[in-house]
Structures are given as C-alpha cells and as structure tokens.
Design an enzyme around this catalytic site. Structure first.
Site, PDB file in Angstrom:
ATOM      1  N   LYS A   1       0.822  -1.205   0.000  1.00  0.00           N
ATOM      2  CA  LYS A   1       0.000   0.000   0.000  1.00  0.00           C
ATOM      3  C   LYS A   1       0.861   1.262   0.000  1.00  0.00           C
ATOM      4  CE  LYS A   1      -3.744  -2.434   2.332  1.00  0.00           C
ATOM      5  NZ  LYS A   1      -4.356  -2.790   3.636  1.00  0.00           N
TER       6      LYS A   1
ATOM      7  N   ASP B   1     -11.103   2.456   4.215  1.00  0.00           N
ATOM      8  CA  ASP B   1     -11.326   1.009   4.115  1.00  0.00           C
ATOM      9  C   ASP B   1     -12.810   0.679   3.972  1.00  0.00           C
ATOM     10  OD1 ASP B   1      -9.111  -0.614   3.883  1.00  0.00           O
ATOM     11  OD2 ASP B   1      -8.673  -0.634   6.017  1.00  0.00           O
TER      12      ASP B   1
ATOM     13  N   GLN C   1      -4.912  -2.053   9.899  1.00  0.00           N
ATOM     14  CA  GLN C   1      -4.636  -3.352   9.281  1.00  0.00           C
ATOM     15  C   GLN C   1      -5.271  -4.466  10.113  1.00  0.00           C
ATOM     16  OE1 GLN C   1      -2.956  -3.627   6.250  1.00  0.00           O
ATOM     17  NE2 GLN C   1      -3.759  -5.691   6.354  1.00  0.00           N
TER      18      GLN C   1
END
Length: 259
Positions: free
Chosen positions: A17, A84, A61
């Site tokens: 990322k 997200d 994460q």
C-alpha cells in the site's frame, strides 16, 4: 496506516500500500504498535490521525490481536476518513437502497470494478458469493444486489455449496480456504473472481511455500469464460480502490467536485 503486531503477511500488505501511494503521489504515514498494545493505545493512535487535517484516509490493518475489540477500533475511525469502508455508518448505508456510503470497502469495490471494466453484465445475473465476512463477502453481496444481480451467499453452514455455485453466472470466492472451489463447481461460461490468498507448502518454491486462491485455478480455468489469477488479480485492484477512496476523501476535504 495503523499496524498492530509483526505479522509478516500484514507487513507485506502495508508495504504494498505504501509503495502504491508513492507511485501516485499520495503521502503515507505508518504507525507500528507492539502486539501487546492495549485497546486504548490503538484507539488513541486512530484519534491522533482523526485530528490531523493533513490525513485524509485512515486504515487499520486487520485482523487485530484477539485482546483488542476490533469493532470499537473501527468505529473510532472518523467516518469521513474511513477509506477502508468498514465504519458501521458506511456499511449501514451500503446495505440500504437509495443511500450512498462515503466509502465502499476496497476489495468488494475492486471485484465490481473488474466486472464492469471487463464489460461483464451483472444485471439480472445469478451471482454466488462464497464467504460472508464483514470485509469481503457481505459487502460484495450488497454491491452485487445494487447492480441488480440475484445473489446467493454460500457459507460454512450451507449443505450443498457445490450445487448452488454450479448454477452461478458470477462467482466471487472469499472463504479463505485454499482450493475450496473445484472445477466441477463452475458452470461452463461462468465468470470467477478469486479473492482468496492462502499460503500452502511447496518445497519446490524458493521460500518453501506459494500463494494460491480459494479456487483451484487449473480446473476452473477450463470452465470459466473469465477468471482472476492468484496472485495478481484482486490484490492489486484492492490497493487501487484504496487509492481511489483516499483521493475521493481528499477532494471532499478540499471541496473539489467531480465536475
């Protein structure tokens, strides 16, 4: 990016990322916390990024260590920075007709983008989603319904998964089980999107293992009209959608319209 613990796969995802951000000119910040960090410490880090006007996207994460309440941490992310797409308000709006979330979860959005850019018609088709996680399966089913597909969700309690999947025009496999979907699960001409990323032992590989999907590719490829590989299929699309969500967040923050 908030990373708790030192899981190798999570570190790899974060590295990918960050690399993608650099390629397109997005500045990225990373906060690495020890595995034994308290829930409060993680929430405080999220709060720091919430309060920073130079940050337009926050991602935590997953999965988090078991002693941390994942739901509380995700809910702590400012909904306007939830790139997200996991905040309850964004998922809730995704589930409701006529509502638009600020962000759509990246992997499901990538799956739909793959279908649309490949000129695969979704409207009126029978789609089967294998897996019902909050991250992929459930939002993917919602998105397919928004595009007028008839959707079935296969999960661990489904008694006849192969039979149901074999009737699908579109299959999205997101169960996290290596080679779960065999060739005889696939209807001739079906479109298959393999979300799974599983490590299996392979003594012939340099690292002693290799990555495979939830679909047995060599069997399914003989039946499907289109199929994504693992690695190299959905993974890069997920990162691309993360970048898109971040760009959209920045444009909203600066009052820049799409016109």
């Amino acid at each position: 990016m908030v990373l708790v613990g030192l899981r190798e796969d999570a570190k790899t995802y974060v590295w990918s990322k960050k690399k993608a951000c650099k390629e397109v000119g997005i500045e990225s910040f990373e906060e690495n916390l020890p595995e034994d960090s308290s829930e409060e410490e993680v929430v405080n880090v999220v709060g720091k990024f919430n309060d920073d006007p130079s940050v337009h996207g926050i991602l935590v994460q997953l999965p988090l260590p078991k002693h941390i309440n994942e739901e509380r941490v995700l809910a702590a992310v400012n909904v306007e920075k939830d790139v997200d797409g996991f905040h309850p308000l964004n998922i809730g709006k995704l589930a409701m007709q006529g509502r638009s979330p600020l962000f759509v979860p990246c992997t499901p959005r990538g799956c739909i983008e793959l279908l649309l850019r490949s000129n695969i018609d979704i409207k009126g088709k029978h789609a089967v989603v294998i897996g019902r996680s909050n991250i992929v399966g459930t939002p993917a089913a919602m998105l397919l319904q928004q595009h007028q597909a008839t959707v079935s969700v296969v999960h661990s309690y489904t008694p006849n998964p192969a039979e149901i999947t074999n009737r699908a025009d579109i299959v999205i496999a997101a169960a996290g089980v290596a080679h779960l979907v065999r060739g005889d699960w696939i209807k001739p001409g079906a479109v298959v999107i393999d979300v799974g990323i599983n490590l299996i032992e392979d003594p012939s590989a340099k690292k002693g293992y290799r990555l495979v999907g939830d679909v047995c590719f060599k069997e399914a490829v003989t039946k499907a009209s289109a199929i994504t590989p693992v690695p190299g299929g959905v993974g890069p699309m997920t990162i691309a959608m993360l970048l898109c969500n971040t760009l959209e967040s920045a444009k909203r923050a600066f009052g820049i319209s799409d016109q």
